[in-house]
Design an enzyme around this catalytic site. Sequence first.
Site, mmCIF file in Angstrom:
data_model
loop_
_atom_site.group_PDB
_atom_site.id
_atom_site.type_symbol
_atom_site.label_atom_id
_atom_site.label_comp_id
_atom_site.label_asym_id
_atom_site.label_seq_id
_atom_site.Cartn_x
_atom_site.Cartn_y
_atom_site.Cartn_z
ATOM 1 C CG ASP A 1 -9.478 -12.898 -5.644
ATOM 2 O OD1 ASP A 1 -8.381 -12.308 -5.753
ATOM 3 O OD2 ASP A 1 -10.138 -12.923 -4.590
ATOM 4 C CG HIS B 1 -2.124 -0.943 0.978
ATOM 5 N ND1 HIS B 1 -3.389 -0.688 1.458
ATOM 6 C CD2 HIS B 1 -2.212 -2.121 0.313
ATOM 7 C CE1 HIS B 1 -4.205 -1.668 1.107
ATOM 8 N NE2 HIS B 1 -3.499 -2.553 0.412
ATOM 9 C CD1 TRP C 1 -8.516 -14.573 -2.259
ATOM 10 C CD2 TRP C 1 -7.904 -13.802 -0.255
ATOM 11 N NE1 TRP C 1 -8.872 -13.253 -2.196
ATOM 12 C CE2 TRP C 1 -8.506 -12.743 -0.982
ATOM 13 C CE3 TRP C 1 -7.434 -13.539 1.034
ATOM 14 C CZ2 TRP C 1 -8.647 -11.456 -0.464
ATOM 15 C CZ3 TRP C 1 -7.575 -12.266 1.560
ATOM 16 C CH2 TRP C 1 -8.174 -11.243 0.811
ATOM 17 C CG HIS D 1 -5.378 -11.748 -2.763
ATOM 18 N ND1 HIS D 1 -6.238 -11.300 -3.736
ATOM 19 C CD2 HIS D 1 -5.193 -10.699 -1.923
ATOM 20 C CE1 HIS D 1 -6.565 -10.040 -3.491
ATOM 21 N NE2 HIS D 1 -5.934 -9.656 -2.405
#
Length: 400
Positions: free
Chosen positions: A284, A94, A255, A223
């Site tokens: 996804d 981020h 996930w 992920h």
Amino acid sequence: MHEHSRRENVSSAFSSSISPSSSSSSSSFSTSFGVLRSPEEHGFRGQRVALVISNSSSTSVKLSANDLEEAKLAVKELVQNTYSNPILIRLGWHDAGTYNKDIKEWPKCGGANGSVRFTKEMGHAANAGLQGALKLLDPIKDKFPAISYADLFQLASVTAIELAGGPKIPMRYGRVDTTTPEECPEEGMLPDAGAPSPAEHLRKVFYRMGFNDKEIVALSGAHTLGRARPNRSGWGKDETKYTKDGPGLPGGQSWTVHWLKFDNSYFREVKEKRDAELLVLPTDAALFEDPSFKVYAEKYAEDQETFFKDYAEAHAKLSELGAKFDPPEGITLEAAPQKFVAAEYSTPKKELSDSMKQKIRAEYLGLGGSPDQPLKTNYFLNIIVIIAVLAILTWLFGGF
């Protein structure tokens, strides 16, 4: 990574101590290290005034490879004790993921410049929960003031990936920090899992940063780690059979089954969609629905080695987006091996320092050892034979 898929994984042992309202246990500081940091920094209002130490020309504290090596050891210990791999990876993402390649001026271009530490940027919806990551890294920053926030965030991110079983990512350090909240990027620069056209949205965001389709798919593979929590993002379940007992703070939806292990299982799970306990976001699913993305997603689902190679390259690129380095060429941890001096390892009066342990480790690796493979027995036998021969020759020709 996604603006509406905000994940946090922190140990239950410290989860109650890292909320935005928590106060630090340390109150000491010294102006001899640099300029004072305002309470706006760090994303915590009203807390202790700490220090901003940058490796820029404005401070006499210079960054060294040894600082980075010892900081990496500290991050390793932190991750191993707190299961904080996902949140540290997310923090590095981020900070770097706000980059805009069309803006040439630093730091207006965004990117890996440490700006996410400011309340202004930490308050962006995509960054919910990341105050915990800052809190975890605070003691390490205090211990190694020459390391910029931008470097520390990226160092922590790649170290967390490696410790989770992921690839070793080639890195260089020396990133310069932003210094004021006014230098933070505008909100909305990170991916949004709920965008109306997921594939188009991913391209819009990642093309802005300079990535291509292969890199978008490879980076999505991160992920494989972490969970989403509905009370923060609106995505996922409160808990599943894979998350209800932790490790770390229980709950959320992951996930993958083994959500603290970095591998290619994310691609397999998204492709097969056989387990309702696992999360599949619209962005996804788009990896296997979009024809161009699907080529790479299919390949990564079948070939972990290729995924690791492509991920490492893409992540290294991500970590340098918008970064200004001092020195310009950066600093790497792959330094030339130092000459072995046996006397330096004789420390009968005190415990070996971290730097000395690193030197011993480097010598061990240089002789053919590794953490997974001990040295062969015949190596030690050869050393014994050589010592015996030297002793005999000394006795014969020089005496004792």
